[in-house]
Design a protein around this motif. Structure first.
Motif, PDB file in Angstrom:
ATOM      1  N   THR A   1      -6.123 -10.191  -5.152  1.00 46.20           N
ATOM      2  CA  THR A   1      -4.990  -9.317  -4.911  1.00 46.20           C
ATOM      3  C   THR A   1      -3.740 -10.106  -4.562  1.00 46.20           C
ATOM      4  OG1 THR A   1      -4.322  -7.303  -3.711  1.00 46.20           O
ATOM      5  CG2 THR A   1      -5.485  -8.997  -2.448  1.00 46.20           C
ATOM      6  N   ARG A   2      -2.632  -9.414  -4.484  1.00 44.29           N
ATOM      7  CA  ARG A   2      -1.358 -10.056  -4.182  1.00 44.29           C
ATOM      8  C   ARG A   2      -1.343 -10.611  -2.761  1.00 44.29           C
ATOM      9  NH1 ARG A   2       2.489  -8.000  -1.355  1.00 44.29           N
ATOM     10  NH2 ARG A   2       1.495  -5.953  -1.446  1.00 44.29           N
ATOM     11  N   ASP A   3      -1.766  -9.814  -1.802  1.00 40.53           N
ATOM     12  CA  ASP A   3      -1.728 -10.190  -0.387  1.00 40.53           C
ATOM     13  C   ASP A   3      -2.997  -9.663   0.271  1.00 40.53           C
ATOM     14  OD1 ASP A   3      -1.293  -9.989   2.489  1.00 40.53           O
ATOM     15  OD2 ASP A   3       0.814 -10.401   2.108  1.00 40.53           O
ATOM     16  N   ALA A   4      -3.874 -10.572   0.661  1.00 39.90           N
ATOM     17  CA  ALA A   4      -5.170 -10.170   1.205  1.00 39.90           C
ATOM     18  C   ALA A   4      -5.031  -9.341   2.475  1.00 39.90           C
ATOM     19  CB  ALA A   4      -6.031 -11.406   1.476  1.00 39.90           C
ATOM     20  N   PHE A   5      -4.079  -9.688   3.334  1.00 39.51           N
ATOM     21  CA  PHE A   5      -3.911  -8.945   4.573  1.00 39.51           C
ATOM     22  C   PHE A   5      -3.435  -7.524   4.299  1.00 39.51           C
ATOM     23  CE2 PHE A   5      -3.632 -13.322   6.120  1.00 39.51           C
ATOM     24  CZ  PHE A   5      -4.509 -13.270   7.189  1.00 39.51           C
ATOM     25  N   ASP A   6      -2.470  -7.378   3.389  1.00 39.96           N
ATOM     26  CA  ASP A   6      -1.974  -6.056   3.041  1.00 39.96           C
ATOM     27  C   ASP A   6      -3.084  -5.209   2.428  1.00 39.96           C
ATOM     28  OD1 ASP A   6       0.440  -4.220   2.638  1.00 39.96           O
ATOM     29  OD2 ASP A   6      -0.334  -4.363   0.597  1.00 39.96           O
ATOM     30  N   ALA A   7      -3.887  -5.821   1.555  1.00 38.16           N
ATOM     31  CA  ALA A   7      -5.000  -5.102   0.936  1.00 38.16           C
ATOM     32  C   ALA A   7      -6.025  -4.687   1.978  1.00 38.16           C
ATOM     33  CB  ALA A   7      -5.657  -5.960  -0.134  1.00 38.16           C
ATOM     34  N   ALA A   8      -6.315  -5.571   2.935  1.00 33.76           N
ATOM     35  CA  ALA A   8      -7.297  -5.246   3.971  1.00 33.76           C
ATOM     36  C   ALA A   8      -6.829  -4.064   4.811  1.00 33.76           C
ATOM     37  CB  ALA A   8      -7.545  -6.465   4.850  1.00 33.76           C
ATOM     38  N   ILE A   9      -5.521  -3.982   5.059  1.00 32.86           N
ATOM     39  CA  ILE A   9      -4.988  -2.845   5.807  1.00 32.86           C
ATOM     40  C   ILE A   9      -5.159  -1.556   5.002  1.00 32.86           C
ATOM     41  CG2 ILE A   9      -2.859  -1.800   6.683  1.00 32.86           C
ATOM     42  CD1 ILE A   9      -1.952  -4.655   7.419  1.00 32.86           C
ATOM     43  N   PHE A  10      -4.835  -1.612   3.698  1.00 30.46           N
ATOM     44  CA  PHE A  10      -4.981  -0.428   2.850  1.00 30.46           C
ATOM     45  C   PHE A  10      -6.424   0.055   2.839  1.00 30.46           C
ATOM     46  CE2 PHE A  10      -6.266   1.335  -1.255  1.00 30.46           C
ATOM     47  CZ  PHE A  10      -5.365   2.383  -1.412  1.00 30.46           C
ATOM     48  N   TYR A  11      -7.361  -0.826   2.503  1.00 30.27           N
ATOM     49  CA  TYR A  11      -8.760  -0.412   2.413  1.00 30.27           C
ATOM     50  C   TYR A  11      -9.321  -0.037   3.785  1.00 30.27           C
ATOM     51  CZ  TYR A  11      -8.956  -1.794  -2.483  1.00 30.27           C
ATOM     52  OH  TYR A  11      -8.756  -1.868  -3.840  1.00 30.27           O
ATOM     53  N   GLY A  12      -8.870  -0.755   4.812  1.00 28.37           N
ATOM     54  CA  GLY A  12      -9.347  -0.431   6.149  1.00 28.37           C
ATOM     55  C   GLY A  12      -8.988   0.977   6.561  1.00 28.37           C
ATOM     56  N   GLU A  13      -7.762   1.410   6.217  1.00 22.66           N
ATOM     57  CA  GLU A  13      -7.323   2.751   6.582  1.00 22.66           C
ATOM     58  C   GLU A  13      -7.969   3.822   5.701  1.00 22.66           C
ATOM     59  OE1 GLU A  13      -3.082   2.376   6.364  1.00 22.66           O
ATOM     60  OE2 GLU A  13      -2.927   1.618   8.421  1.00 22.66           O
TER      61      GLU A  13
END
Length: 268
Positions: free
Chosen positions: A156-168
């Protein structure tokens, strides 16, 4: 997605998406031609096949009697690309879809009822496609989990941003009992369920890149004994090789779906 609703004699415990919520629970391939797809993966990965209870459009792959993956001949019917997709267990498909849309994701298909559950195909805000499943998991799902025949990784583009999306969306790292744990390890976001690593997320994908191996996507890895033999079989049976090494190769099947074969003896 649960492609088999049968229950073998003597089986009394069925795992549901409520007990493993947020975790990958299955991988499935959308296909235009189930028979041709069966032939390819039988030759490349040695899979055996059995019919599923959802009808002629669905098949289940087995290795040594353990369920590995499903195939759904719905690419043309749903007007979608041929692709491998991971599914995540959720308590409520409606709620997960709503959460994804509220956070910039999109719903491609569903939720649709597939007794004994419901499924939907979504895309995150960077365009990576994933599925959700609510209901009873595939029979012998515990064997699938323990054998670990598949592994998933999000480029993905940004792992942290993706983790926030999937986490929520999937309730990762929440206060709910039994939720998946998320940690940053070795330059990647690592997802654990019940103590086991079940997915990894890495940065570096480019959203505007025409190459599907570089665009944000979930990559499905299949554990195999002989990577080189899988590469040879893929080429012979109409597939192509996108990259290869001694322990791993990225392949494309005859219908265009991308997947990875990884040596069973290498750490994931």
């Amino acid at each position: 997605m649960n492609h088999d609703t049968s229950r073998p004699r003597g089986v009394t415990h069925i795992v549901t998406s409520h007990s493993v919520f947020g975790a990958p629970c299955w991988v499935s391939l959308t296909s235009r031609d189930v028979d041709a797809t069966e032939d390819f993966y039988r030759a490349v990965l040695g899979w055996e096949w059995r019919s599923a209870k959802l009808g002629d459009r669905f098949r289940m792959a087995l290795v040594d009697g353990i369920p590995v993956a499903g195939i759904a001949a719905v690419a043309d019917m749903w007007q979608m690309a041929v692709a491998w997709t991971p599914y995540f267990a959720v308590p409520s498909a409606d709620e997960a879809v709503a959460r994804a849309q509220e956070r910039g994701g999109t719903a491609a298909v569903g939720p649709i009822s597939f007794p004994p559950g419901r499924a939907a195909l979504l895309a995150d805000r960077d365009g990576a496609t994933f599925g959700i499943w609510e209901g009873a998991l595939v029979v012998d799902w515990e064997k699938w989990r323990q054998a670990a025949p598949t592994f998933i990784r999000l480029h993905t583009r940004d792992a942290f941003d993706a983790a926030i999306f999937y986490g929520e969306v999937l309730d990762w790292a929440s206060e709910r009992s039994g939720c998946c744990e998320v940690r940053y390890e070795g330059g990647e976001v690592v997802l654990r369920s019940q103590g086991d690593i079940v997915a990894r997320i890495e940065s570096g994908a480019l959203g505007a890149e025409p190459d599907p191996t570089i665009r944000p996507h979930w990559q499905i890895h299949f554990a195999v004994e002989d990577v080189a033999a899988c590469v040879r079989a893929a080429e012979v049976h109409g597939g192509s090789v996108l990259s290869k090494g001694s322990d791993e190769a990225v392949l494309r099947d005859a219908d265009g779906a991308q997947f990875t074969v990884t040596s069973r003896h290498s750490e994931r």
